[in-house]
Motif scaffolding. Structure first.
Motif, mmCIF file in Angstrom:
data_model
loop_
_atom_site.group_PDB
_atom_site.id
_atom_site.type_symbol
_atom_site.label_atom_id
_atom_site.label_comp_id
_atom_site.label_asym_id
_atom_site.label_seq_id
_atom_site.Cartn_x
_atom_site.Cartn_y
_atom_site.Cartn_z
ATOM 1 N N LEU A 1 -14.263 44.515 -20.693
ATOM 2 C CA LEU A 1 -15.018 45.694 -20.246
ATOM 3 C C LEU A 1 -16.516 45.516 -20.480
ATOM 4 N N ASN A 2 -16.865 44.987 -21.647
ATOM 5 C CA ASN A 2 -18.283 44.791 -21.956
ATOM 6 C C ASN A 2 -18.928 43.753 -21.042
ATOM 7 N N LEU A 3 -18.198 42.699 -20.687
ATOM 8 C CA LEU A 3 -18.721 41.710 -19.733
ATOM 9 C C LEU A 3 -18.948 42.362 -18.369
ATOM 10 N N ALA A 4 -18.011 43.190 -17.947
ATOM 11 C CA ALA A 4 -18.156 43.888 -16.664
ATOM 12 C C ALA A 4 -19.415 44.756 -16.668
ATOM 13 N N LEU A 5 -19.618 45.510 -17.726
ATOM 14 C CA LEU A 5 -20.823 46.349 -17.816
ATOM 15 C C LEU A 5 -22.089 45.496 -17.837
ATOM 16 N N HIS A 6 -22.053 44.414 -18.608
ATOM 17 C CA HIS A 6 -23.213 43.526 -18.712
ATOM 18 C C HIS A 6 -23.600 42.954 -17.345
ATOM 19 N N HIS A 7 -22.609 42.719 -16.495
ATOM 20 C CA HIS A 7 -22.858 42.158 -15.164
ATOM 21 C C HIS A 7 -22.972 43.241 -14.090
ATOM 22 N N LYS A 8 -23.175 44.474 -14.544
ATOM 23 C CA LYS A 8 -23.436 45.623 -13.663
ATOM 24 C C LYS A 8 -22.296 45.925 -12.689
ATOM 25 N N CYS A 9 -21.084 45.643 -13.112
ATOM 26 C CA CYS A 9 -19.915 45.981 -12.297
ATOM 27 C C CYS A 9 -19.694 47.490 -12.345
ATOM 28 N N GLN A 10 -19.205 48.022 -11.244
ATOM 29 C CA GLN A 10 -18.849 49.437 -11.187
ATOM 30 C C GLN A 10 -17.340 49.631 -11.187
ATOM 31 N N SER A 11 -16.607 48.547 -10.944
ATOM 32 C CA SER A 11 -15.146 48.644 -10.901
ATOM 33 C C SER A 11 -14.525 47.350 -11.419
ATOM 34 N N ILE A 12 -13.344 47.503 -12.022
ATOM 35 C CA ILE A 12 -12.655 46.367 -12.634
ATOM 36 C C ILE A 12 -11.148 46.579 -12.512
ATOM 37 N N ALA A 13 -10.428 45.490 -12.306
ATOM 38 C CA ALA A 13 -8.972 45.551 -12.222
ATOM 39 C C ALA A 13 -8.365 44.683 -13.322
ATOM 40 N N PHE A 14 -7.420 45.256 -14.041
ATOM 41 C CA PHE A 14 -6.723 44.560 -15.124
ATOM 42 C C PHE A 14 -5.258 44.353 -14.782
ATOM 43 N N PRO A 15 -4.685 43.257 -15.273
ATOM 44 C CA PRO A 15 -3.231 43.157 -15.331
ATOM 45 C C PRO A 15 -2.791 43.724 -16.681
ATOM 46 N N ALA A 16 -1.512 43.696 -16.957
ATOM 47 C CA ALA A 16 -1.004 44.092 -18.278
ATOM 48 C C ALA A 16 -1.111 42.861 -19.184
ATOM 49 N N ILE A 17 -2.267 42.709 -19.805
ATOM 50 C CA ILE A 17 -2.566 41.514 -20.603
ATOM 51 C C ILE A 17 -1.511 41.312 -21.692
ATOM 52 N N SER A 18 -1.001 40.099 -21.777
ATOM 53 C CA SER A 18 -0.032 39.643 -22.788
ATOM 54 C C SER A 18 1.377 40.204 -22.615
ATOM 55 N N CYS A 19 1.637 40.981 -21.593
ATOM 56 C CA CYS A 19 2.953 41.608 -21.424
ATOM 57 C C CYS A 19 3.973 40.732 -20.700
ATOM 58 N N GLY A 20 3.565 39.582 -20.222
ATOM 59 C CA GLY A 20 4.493 38.666 -19.564
ATOM 60 C C GLY A 20 5.059 37.682 -20.580
ATOM 61 N N VAL A 21 4.831 36.411 -20.345
ATOM 62 C CA VAL A 21 5.392 35.372 -21.220
ATOM 63 C C VAL A 21 4.831 35.426 -22.642
ATOM 64 N N TYR A 22 3.706 36.094 -22.858
ATOM 65 C CA TYR A 22 3.166 36.218 -24.215
ATOM 66 C C TYR A 22 3.908 37.274 -25.035
ATOM 67 N N GLY A 23 4.800 38.029 -24.415
ATOM 68 C CA GLY A 23 5.771 38.857 -25.113
ATOM 69 C C GLY A 23 5.307 40.124 -25.791
ATOM 70 N N TYR A 24 4.159 40.672 -25.396
ATOM 71 C CA TYR A 24 3.688 41.891 -26.053
ATOM 72 C C TYR A 24 4.577 43.068 -25.636
ATOM 73 N N PRO A 25 5.009 43.909 -26.584
ATOM 74 C CA PRO A 25 5.793 45.097 -26.225
ATOM 75 C C PRO A 25 4.998 45.995 -25.270
#
Length: 173
Positions: free
Chosen positions: A103-127
């Protein structure tokens, strides 16, 4: 501020930056990482190779790096490495850091919108529910109110779980 949950393909997101749930090498992999690299074309791999490597990593766990997006319709890809849940001593802290740094990188680069996946919820096994709670709570902070934030969740089960957490946060917020 707007946070949207979508069931779909993050490579089709119409945003300023797409977040890649990467591995520390940033050289592509499976899941969302492989899909983003495939859709972006070889330009993304070339950009990742330009990031300085330290101890075999271009992006340590919890950190984030930004590159041009290659053939994607977005301006940037923000690569972040979430925790491998069963191997991390502090998975909550690392996951929070991955979202916060992205999020901070997006703001630093003056982004107005960002899309996330569910970080670590696949093979990294996060509940899933715990990950959703961390992600949605962090993304709801006033500091990020200028950003439109979209979560691209790869299947119906993931979408329903994240929707449940979002509803719970709305009811308590």
């Amino acid at each position: 501020m707007a946070i949207k949950l979508l069931c779909g393909d993050i490579t089709q997101a119409n945003v300023d930056a797409i977040v890649n749930a990467a591995n520390p090498s940033l050289l592509g992999g499976g899941g969302v990482d492989g899909a983003i690299h495939e859709a972006a074309g070889p330009e993304l791999l070339t950009a990742c190779l330009e990031i300085k490597e330290s101890h075999g990593m271009r992006c340590p766990f919890g950190e984030a790096k930004i590159t041009p997006a290659g053939k994607l319709s977005t301006q940037y890809v923000i690569h972040t490495v979430g925790p491998i849940y069963m191997r991390s001593n502090t998975p909550q802290k690392t996951l929070l850091s991955a979202y916060r740094n992205s999020l901070n990188l997006a703001l630093h680069h003056k982004c107005q919108s960002i899309a996330f996946p569910a970080i670590s919820c696949g093979v990294y096994g996060y509940p899933i529910l715990e990950a959703a709670q961390i992600a949605l709570t962090e993304c709801s902070r006033a500091k990020y109110s200028e950003l439109t934030i979209e979560f691209y969740l790869f299947d119906k089960h993931m979408f329903e779980a994240w929707s449940q957490v979002a509803q719970s946060l709305e009811n308590t917020g």
